[in-house]
Design an enzyme around this catalytic site. Structure first.
Site, PDB file in Angstrom:
ATOM      1  N   GLY A   1      45.809   1.520  55.195  1.00  0.00           N
ATOM      2  CA  GLY A   1      46.453   0.807  54.091  1.00  0.00           C
ATOM      3  C   GLY A   1      47.032  -0.484  54.636  1.00  0.00           C
ATOM      4  N   GLY A   2      48.213  -0.361  55.231  1.00  0.00           N
ATOM      5  CA  GLY A   2      48.889  -1.516  55.802  1.00  0.00           C
ATOM      6  C   GLY A   2      48.081  -2.182  56.899  1.00  0.00           C
TER       7      GLY A   2
ATOM      8  CD  GLN B   1      41.640   6.688  52.907  1.00  0.00           C
ATOM      9  OE1 GLN B   1      40.602   6.914  52.331  1.00  0.00           O
ATOM     10  NE2 GLN B   1      42.696   7.454  52.792  1.00  0.00           N
TER      11      GLN B   1
ATOM     12  CE  LYS C   1      49.194   1.960  50.429  1.00  0.00           C
ATOM     13  NZ  LYS C   1      50.054   3.119  50.354  1.00  0.00           N
TER      14      LYS C   1
ATOM     15  N   GLY D   1      47.117   6.935  58.086  1.00  0.00           N
ATOM     16  CA  GLY D   1      48.538   6.934  58.381  1.00  0.00           C
ATOM     17  C   GLY D   1      48.840   6.046  59.576  1.00  0.00           C
TER      18      GLY D   1
ATOM     19  CE  LYS E   1      52.490   6.010  46.988  1.00  0.00           C
ATOM     20  NZ  LYS E   1      52.873   6.799  48.159  1.00  0.00           N
TER      21      LYS E   1
ATOM     22  CE  LYS F   1      43.169   8.250  48.941  1.00  0.00           C
ATOM     23  NZ  LYS F   1      44.579   7.876  48.785  1.00  0.00           N
TER      24      LYS F   1
ATOM     25  CG  HIS G   1      43.974  12.367  53.306  1.00  0.00           C
ATOM     26  ND1 HIS G   1      44.855  11.328  53.197  1.00  0.00           N
ATOM     27  CD2 HIS G   1      42.954  12.079  52.481  1.00  0.00           C
ATOM     28  CE1 HIS G   1      44.393  10.451  52.325  1.00  0.00           C
ATOM     29  NE2 HIS G   1      43.238  10.891  51.871  1.00  0.00           N
TER      30      HIS G   1
ATOM     31  CE  LYS H   1      55.782   4.895  66.978  1.00  0.00           C
ATOM     32  NZ  LYS H   1      57.034   4.448  67.558  1.00  0.00           N
TER      33      LYS H   1
END
Lengths: 426, 426
Positions: free
Chosen positions: A377-378, A375, A168, A354, A170, A194, A317, A324
């Site tokens: 990200g944040g 996986q 990130k 997610g 992205k 990724k 995925h 959420k």
């Protein structure tokens, strides 16, 4: 053709019904048939049964113009059977003779069962919930080259979920920044890093340069951590260019290619798999929600997942369960079951992604088991002390969960996890 | 990644807004930007403006985790701009710097603008209504090889709509029956005969055998009618197989290939176009309605049509205008304008299809003009005296309309048309 149903459907329909309807209430589909499970919201001009006949017809032989002798013969041999009708829920199943399909041709399946029916005025809405394929059809596809077992062997990870992250922002980093970000994630404990779905070969971040630099940093990270690491470069593009990029990854010693399966499409996805490169295929599903999100119309993620397995992706995925949004527990579990259950093809490694962060790991593993890729990200790069510590915290979360220790407690002994738990709570 | 927006979006959002929002109410997009026009149904947890920022972010640089210095620089260079907000209708436009896109890579565009945003919990629904491409981007694609002009030259038809039909039943005839049906349609006056979307190479109807037999009958029909005729065989399959089939058509002297562009996907479609075969590409859109039909969510047919032009199809199904469903007059007119307006790429021949029969020809030509392909399945083969007379009637309908004679009147002098008018009235 006849995507938009014409003026004559109705009158011709009466003729058809009088002579022949595809409905066989108590039908048990033969092993050789493809069975599709629909939910249909009927149009006002037709009855539920008439709508179903229309759907079955349009997705198969389409005989409606004139029932000449020849066509009656065809209808007998190739006609679909509608069964399991439930007007309350709109549910009905349709069994299609296998001969209506070309083996090994995924786009042809899509054109038939996921094609014109969505535009028909004879229904207000139609949803394909699930589909069952006969073994003979399944075997005409390659399926995953590696599957869960092959991925685990490549990465030398047993008994625990894999941990992955995404570089990130992205899009925006140059090749060097990209490689460095990946390196940090690996260093902290990520198995997999990724590219994002819209990062291909950009003006400021060239595909080849990015791949070679990032794979060099991968080697460094492997040496420093003693762990096997993987990079998933996004090869999505026109078919030949995609193959070239994938081969370049192979040449550079990479072990993975990532592809946006909806954007690239099934023809190219099959081509990529058929090349039989020594690359694990990671499938990103960007864009799927344009047709999977509306629960009354379109195609379910479950169907898409089954098709991706046929095409031969190794990882897919599937949703985050504790994210959420859509992709709730029962749906994701069903998808995971479908892509991992024993059959003629290898199983696909489910990727949960997610809105995941350490505290979500125990319920996620509880719901989906150990054979998943987590996986974040944040949930990794958002760690107050940066991406390395974020990755450490995520590995600690997996570790603690495997040991059966509540993460609040495990976090007391492992400070990176502790900080993450403090930030994100439960 | 982060298809399903995570738990942290909201809190991070506040941080973002405080520091940087992409909204510039009065922004005028630069010529070098790609501008997308959305309609957004906001989620309950966010304001309209917050939703838009979230959409803009996810479809571009995705910077949300931390706004470090580096990322601020990236946001400045590559950040999107949101303008033209109208909360009542949910409308807003987003301008994206061209560098966010890889030129000539259609799947990459799809992954960015038509990707993750559809699955975000930050919106209840989101629809991409339209998109404007800068010339520089458009020029990176091949566009149609033939376009309307090239098709007309190949078929030697000037000043009138082309008339086409589809072999019916859509699947079930053997090669010989298929060729005979096509022959009859040509004999009656059809310029073009096409395969249906789910007919590829079947057990009972082999692609190569069908193509060679049907093209032989085409030669015969050309000799007998003195008109140029065309056959559009459906080549949809895995990319290499698709190219092989298309090349076979070329070898047999065919002039067309038909492809299901949604089922095959954009990667393979670009590959087919890039091969630069001497074949006009006819695009069938089976499956589009899974994501175009719901007017609140998904992607408009207009956007899809623009992308198909970039990819380089010569003909595209656009709707029937006077069919019984979506694809009403204003929408279809807008699509026709978009694929035929002057620009760096050739224009795409619009195909009107779905519930068309002779009486619909005058209003159709009145709405869309002469540069259209009128494709009728049931409206030709459903003629009481069979397919040959059905094709004659359709050509008479076009003729009468060009002469400005009401078809009721023209039908008195032309018995095939008269019978069709009697059957289908207006």
């Amino acid at each position: 053709m006849r995507e938009l149903k014409g003026i004559n459907t109705y009158s011709l329909y009466s003729l058809l019904t009088a002579m022949d309807s595809f409905i066989r209430e108590k039908y048990k589909p033969a092993k050789s048939e493809i069975t599709a499970h629909f939910r249909v919201k009927k149009s006002e001009k037709l009855s539920f049964r008439e709508c179903l006949d229309s759907v079955a017809r349009e997705s198969s032989i389409g005989t409606w113009t004139e029932l000449a002798t020849l066509e009656k013969k065809i209808a007998k041999k190739l006609g679909p059977k509608i069964f399991g009708l439930d007007e309350g829920t709109g549910k009905a199943s349709i069994a299609y003779p296998l001969d209506l399909f070309e083996k090994g041709n995924l786009p042809q399946f899509w054109s038939g069962i996921c094609g014109n029916i969505y535009g028909m005025s004879d229904v207000q809405a139609i949803r394909l919930d699930d589909v069952d394929f006969p073994e003979e059809y399944v075997k005409s596809f390659k399926g995953p080259k590696y599957g869960i077992e092959g991925v685990r062997k490549t990465l030398k990870v047993k008994g625990r979920p894999l941990v992955g992250t995404i570089v990130k922002p992205k899009v925006g980093l140059d090749e060097k920044g990209h490689a460095k970000c990946a390196y940090n994630a690996w260093l902290g404990g990520c198995d997999i890093v990724k590219d994002d779905e819209n990062l291909t070969s950009m003006k400021f971040n060239n595909f080849r340069k990015r791949v070679s630099l990032t794979l060099k940093m991968l080697e460094k990270a492997e040496k420093e951590t003693g762990e096997k690491k993987a990079y998933m470069p996004n090869v999505t593009s026109e078919t030949f260019e995609m193959l070239k990029r994938a081969k370049y990854v192979e040449e550079c010693g990479g072990t993975y290619a990532m592809v946006d399966i909806i954007s690239a499409g099934f023809s190219a996805l099959q081509t990529l798999r058929n090349e039989d490169l020594d690359l694990i295929l990671h499938a990103h599903r960007a864009g799927h929600a344009a047709f999977t999100r509306n629960k009354e119309h379109g195609i379910s993620m479950l169907v898409l997942a089954k098709l991706a397995r046929l095409a031969g992706v190794d990882q897919l995925h599937v949703g985050a369960v504790f994210g959420k949004m859509e992709g709730g527990e029962s749906e994701v579990k069903q998808i995971v079951r479908a892509i991992t259950e024993k059959g003629p093809l290898k199983s696909v490694f489910p990727v949960a992604s997610g809105g995941l962060y350490p505290a979500k790991v125990p319920p996620l593993m509880n719901a989906l088991g150990n054979d998943i890729i987590i996986q974040a990200g944040g949930g990794i790069s958002g760690h107050p002390q940066g991406i390395i510590k974020g990755a450490i915290a995520m590995r600690q979360a997996v570790e603690g969960t495997l040991k059966g220790i509540p993460l609040e407690e495990y976090g007391l002994m492992h400070k990176e996890l502790g900080i993450a738990m403090q930030k994100w709570g439960n």
